[in-house]
Scaffold this motif. Sequence first.
Motif, PDB file in Angstrom:
ATOM      1  N   HIS A 391      -2.033 -41.053 -18.146  1.00 27.00           N
ATOM      2  CA  HIS A 391      -1.991 -41.565 -17.061  1.00 27.00           C
ATOM      3  C   HIS A 391      -1.887 -43.291 -17.298  1.00 27.00           C
ATOM      4  O   HIS A 391      -2.357 -43.685 -18.367  1.00 27.00           O
ATOM      5  CB  HIS A 391      -3.310 -41.356 -16.381  1.00 27.00           C
ATOM      6  N   PRO A 392      -1.209 -44.053 -16.401  1.00 28.05           N
ATOM      7  CA  PRO A 392      -1.253 -45.312 -16.836  1.00 28.05           C
ATOM      8  C   PRO A 392      -2.250 -46.225 -17.375  1.00 28.05           C
ATOM      9  O   PRO A 392      -2.098 -47.231 -17.993  1.00 28.05           O
ATOM     10  CB  PRO A 392      -0.624 -46.046 -15.318  1.00 28.05           C
ATOM     11  N   LEU A 393      -3.638 -45.825 -16.781  1.00 26.71           N
ATOM     12  CA  LEU A 393      -4.754 -46.355 -17.397  1.00 26.71           C
ATOM     13  C   LEU A 393      -5.291 -46.127 -18.534  1.00 26.71           C
ATOM     14  O   LEU A 393      -6.506 -46.640 -19.111  1.00 26.71           O
ATOM     15  CB  LEU A 393      -5.883 -46.398 -16.104  1.00 26.71           C
ATOM     16  N   LEU A 394      -4.911 -44.831 -19.250  1.00 28.65           N
ATOM     17  CA  LEU A 394      -5.310 -44.491 -20.417  1.00 28.65           C
ATOM     18  C   LEU A 394      -4.708 -45.334 -21.711  1.00 28.65           C
ATOM     19  O   LEU A 394      -3.637 -45.908 -21.581  1.00 28.65           O
ATOM     20  CB  LEU A 394      -5.079 -43.197 -20.707  1.00 28.65           C
ATOM     21  N   SER A 404      -8.757 -43.327 -24.496  1.00 35.01           N
ATOM     22  CA  SER A 404     -10.015 -43.739 -23.792  1.00 35.01           C
ATOM     23  C   SER A 404      -9.565 -44.428 -22.450  1.00 35.01           C
ATOM     24  O   SER A 404      -8.412 -44.505 -22.257  1.00 35.01           O
ATOM     25  CB  SER A 404     -10.849 -44.817 -24.705  1.00 35.01           C
ATOM     26  N   TYR A 405     -10.505 -44.497 -21.435  1.00 40.45           N
ATOM     27  CA  TYR A 405     -10.169 -44.935 -20.188  1.00 40.45           C
ATOM     28  C   TYR A 405     -10.348 -46.632 -20.373  1.00 40.45           C
ATOM     29  O   TYR A 405     -11.227 -47.445 -20.796  1.00 40.45           O
ATOM     30  CB  TYR A 405     -11.486 -44.689 -19.220  1.00 40.45           C
ATOM     31  N   GLY A 406      -9.175 -47.284 -19.395  1.00 42.22           N
ATOM     32  CA  GLY A 406      -8.994 -48.618 -19.574  1.00 42.22           C
ATOM     33  C   GLY A 406      -9.049 -49.026 -18.127  1.00 42.22           C
ATOM     34  O   GLY A 406      -8.843 -48.234 -17.220  1.00 42.22           O
ATOM     35  N   THR A 407      -8.897 -50.391 -17.945  1.00 46.04           N
ATOM     36  CA  THR A 407      -9.061 -50.907 -16.518  1.00 46.04           C
ATOM     37  C   THR A 407      -7.701 -51.593 -16.356  1.00 46.04           C
ATOM     38  O   THR A 407      -7.388 -52.093 -15.383  1.00 46.04           O
ATOM     39  CB  THR A 407      -9.963 -52.002 -16.479  1.00 46.04           C
ATOM     40  N   MET A 408      -6.721 -51.718 -17.289  1.00 46.94           N
ATOM     41  CA  MET A 408      -5.634 -52.315 -17.218  1.00 46.94           C
ATOM     42  C   MET A 408      -4.323 -51.213 -17.508  1.00 46.94           C
ATOM     43  O   MET A 408      -4.399 -50.395 -18.122  1.00 46.94           O
ATOM     44  CB  MET A 408      -5.428 -53.300 -18.317  1.00 46.94           C
ATOM     45  N   CYS A 538     -12.013 -39.448 -18.086  1.00 46.53           N
ATOM     46  CA  CYS A 538     -12.698 -39.750 -17.127  1.00 46.53           C
ATOM     47  C   CYS A 538     -12.970 -41.384 -16.980  1.00 46.53           C
ATOM     48  O   CYS A 538     -12.797 -41.955 -17.882  1.00 46.53           O
ATOM     49  CB  CYS A 538     -13.754 -39.009 -16.826  1.00 46.53           C
ATOM     50  N   ASP A 539     -13.609 -41.473 -15.847  1.00 45.16           N
ATOM     51  CA  ASP A 539     -13.679 -43.161 -15.526  1.00 45.16           C
ATOM     52  C   ASP A 539     -15.290 -43.466 -15.637  1.00 45.16           C
ATOM     53  O   ASP A 539     -15.876 -42.483 -16.314  1.00 45.16           O
ATOM     54  CB  ASP A 539     -13.414 -43.398 -14.247  1.00 45.16           C
ATOM     55  N   ASN A 540     -15.641 -44.668 -15.028  1.00 45.06           N
ATOM     56  CA  ASN A 540     -16.927 -44.890 -15.240  1.00 45.06           C
ATOM     57  C   ASN A 540     -17.932 -44.539 -14.127  1.00 45.06           C
ATOM     58  O   ASN A 540     -18.823 -45.236 -13.844  1.00 45.06           O
ATOM     59  CB  ASN A 540     -17.156 -46.381 -15.428  1.00 45.06           C
ATOM     60  N   ASN A 545     -18.456 -45.432 -19.546  1.00 42.11           N
ATOM     61  CA  ASN A 545     -17.958 -44.211 -20.309  1.00 42.11           C
ATOM     62  C   ASN A 545     -16.493 -44.672 -21.098  1.00 42.11           C
ATOM     63  O   ASN A 545     -15.633 -43.974 -21.240  1.00 42.11           O
ATOM     64  CB  ASN A 545     -17.537 -43.346 -19.074  1.00 42.11           C
ATOM     65  N   SER A 546     -16.740 -45.770 -21.776  1.00 40.32           N
ATOM     66  CA  SER A 546     -15.561 -46.361 -22.534  1.00 40.32           C
ATOM     67  C   SER A 546     -15.300 -45.819 -23.907  1.00 40.32           C
ATOM     68  O   SER A 546     -14.191 -45.973 -24.407  1.00 40.32           O
ATOM     69  CB  SER A 546     -15.541 -48.020 -22.899  1.00 40.32           C
ATOM     70  N   ASP A 547     -16.203 -45.135 -24.249  1.00 39.36           N
ATOM     71  CA  ASP A 547     -15.988 -44.360 -25.794  1.00 39.36           C
ATOM     72  C   ASP A 547     -14.802 -43.402 -25.711  1.00 39.36           C
ATOM     73  O   ASP A 547     -14.691 -42.797 -24.482  1.00 39.36           O
ATOM     74  CB  ASP A 547     -17.295 -43.445 -26.136  1.00 39.36           C
ATOM     75  N   PRO A 548     -14.079 -43.352 -26.827  1.00 44.84           N
ATOM     76  CA  PRO A 548     -12.683 -42.558 -26.636  1.00 44.84           C
ATOM     77  C   PRO A 548     -13.017 -40.925 -26.875  1.00 44.84           C
ATOM     78  O   PRO A 548     -14.077 -40.864 -27.290  1.00 44.84           O
ATOM     79  CB  PRO A 548     -12.059 -43.150 -27.837  1.00 44.84           C
ATOM     80  N   LEU A 549     -12.276 -40.185 -26.585  1.00 40.58           N
ATOM     81  CA  LEU A 549     -12.294 -38.906 -27.020  1.00 40.58           C
ATOM     82  C   LEU A 549     -11.252 -38.934 -28.131  1.00 40.58           C
ATOM     83  O   LEU A 549     -10.297 -39.458 -28.218  1.00 40.58           O
ATOM     84  CB  LEU A 549     -11.489 -37.725 -25.892  1.00 40.58           C
TER      85      LEU A 549
END
Length: 558
Positions: A391-394, A404-408, A538-540, A545-549
């Motif tokens: 996904h573009p935000l990962l 991990s989930y990012g915001t950019m 997943c998101d926040n 929830n910023s920790d990575p898998l």
Amino acid sequence: MASCSSLLSEDQFLCAICLEVFNDPVSTPCGHNFCLACISFYWENAAVCQCPICKTTFVRKPDLKVNTFISGLAAQLMSLQVVEASVRISDLHRAKPGCRILCDVCTDSMNEAVKSCLECLTSYCDTHLEPHQRVAGLKRHTLVEPLENLEERICKKHNRLLVMFCKTDDLVLCDLCVKLHHLTHDAVPVERAYRERKDSLGRTEAKVLQMIQNRLQKVSEIKESVKQREEDERDVWVSTVEDLTDLVSDIQESQAEIIRVIEEKQKAAREQADDFIADIESEMEELQMTNTKLRDLMDMEDHLCLLKVSPSQSRLPQTRDWSTVSVNSRLSVEHMRTSISQSVSQLRNTLDEMNAEIKKYSYDTQMSNVEALMAAQQHEVDFRLDSSTAHPLLVLSGGGKRVSYGTMIQRLPNNPNIFTEHLAVLGERGYNSEFYFQVCVGQKTEWCLGVATESIQRRGVLRRRDCGLWAIWFIPDKFETFDSPNVPVHWGKVETVGVFVDYDGGQVSFYDVATATLIYSFTECVFTERLYPYLNPCDNEYGNNSDPLILLPVGHTV
């Protein structure tokens, strides 16, 4: 299509009461199967609760549960029968050489059609075809050899025959559709696509039938294993009860013997004491008499009379030295008490060891989970995450081992391979055999993890069921499956999750690696494609929830 009866007989799935295919099948303790409603009704109207087939009588009415395995097999049998019937029906309606296609216009005498019009979507005999050969407007219509189900064979946009199949979009098209919109796609003639699809269905059917056969074999093996185990455990049960019963009897005999010995000792001590007391009292009488004589002599005032008395009259009577006599042998009593106490202590230690073994045996399921996890880890695979599917935000690490989930936005959102709605990424490699991998989820508040098919939908929201995804979803302190939200399957938190796929066995299992606990298993799955690891951080929604898998090799820690 090969008949499903080659491996499965419908008779094997018929209830002996209603003679229909099982509906909610249940198994009685004697091993026979019936519909739940049938056997319940049968027992309601029976004087005694017994099996309708073997007449085994049950003291109490068994608490029957639906046998999901037999239910699944019955459903697969019905499904295969439906597929066979559909193929037979389509074969009957397909136009074959020598089959008559009738004129759609004839009302009285049904004449055979000689042409079909693609514009009129009608088949005509010689008589009713005449206007198409005479009228100028009708002459421009396209006439072809007679076709059955004409409307279904014509492109709605271009009124041309559907003669091509686009593998890319899974669509039946006319040749004009291919030229205008599918020129770069993988398009083949319908006849070729039909043969390939039939071959694919045949291979899938063979695999399904083989899987059913494997499961039938496994059912037989499990039943035999359970039977053998029950016999072995019954032998242990009988021998243990006999041994413990004998031991209890021996203990009771020892207890009775101890009481008998103590009572005999007490009786002997009492008798000995009575003899001693009798002797002492007799001596006391003699001493009393001697004392009286001595007082009489002491009261004499006549000197001569006192001296004339014989000295023997003033002597003490012969008596026993009672200072060394005792009836309280505490040494022997203490010795017996110590000996018995030591023996009882040893017996208690033996009982504690036996109870520990029993408890260890009762924890056999947990030990089985440990062994199952260790066996699964033998199939560990090494792979990187595929950034072209993310996904573009990962945010993916350079080594492809963390996400991990990012915001950019990290990548172009118009890539056809990426997930557009789900914050997911696939592994670079797919597998069609047994494989295992571990993921560290740390302290994340939400995540989704599992395996997916290569053809899983990437754009839009996935439908919950039959979407090619087998995954568990963690939200605070509980686990759910992706296809059944709001139905908890496990509680608590984990730090590292092990994912094991038994491809041929149709099973996907998830383990808490730290405790070797089975979180959940998808069973009776039918896999027809390679399976790829699926990670969704997943998101926040439930907090930070910023920790990575993190893909974590077996034996390693973060």
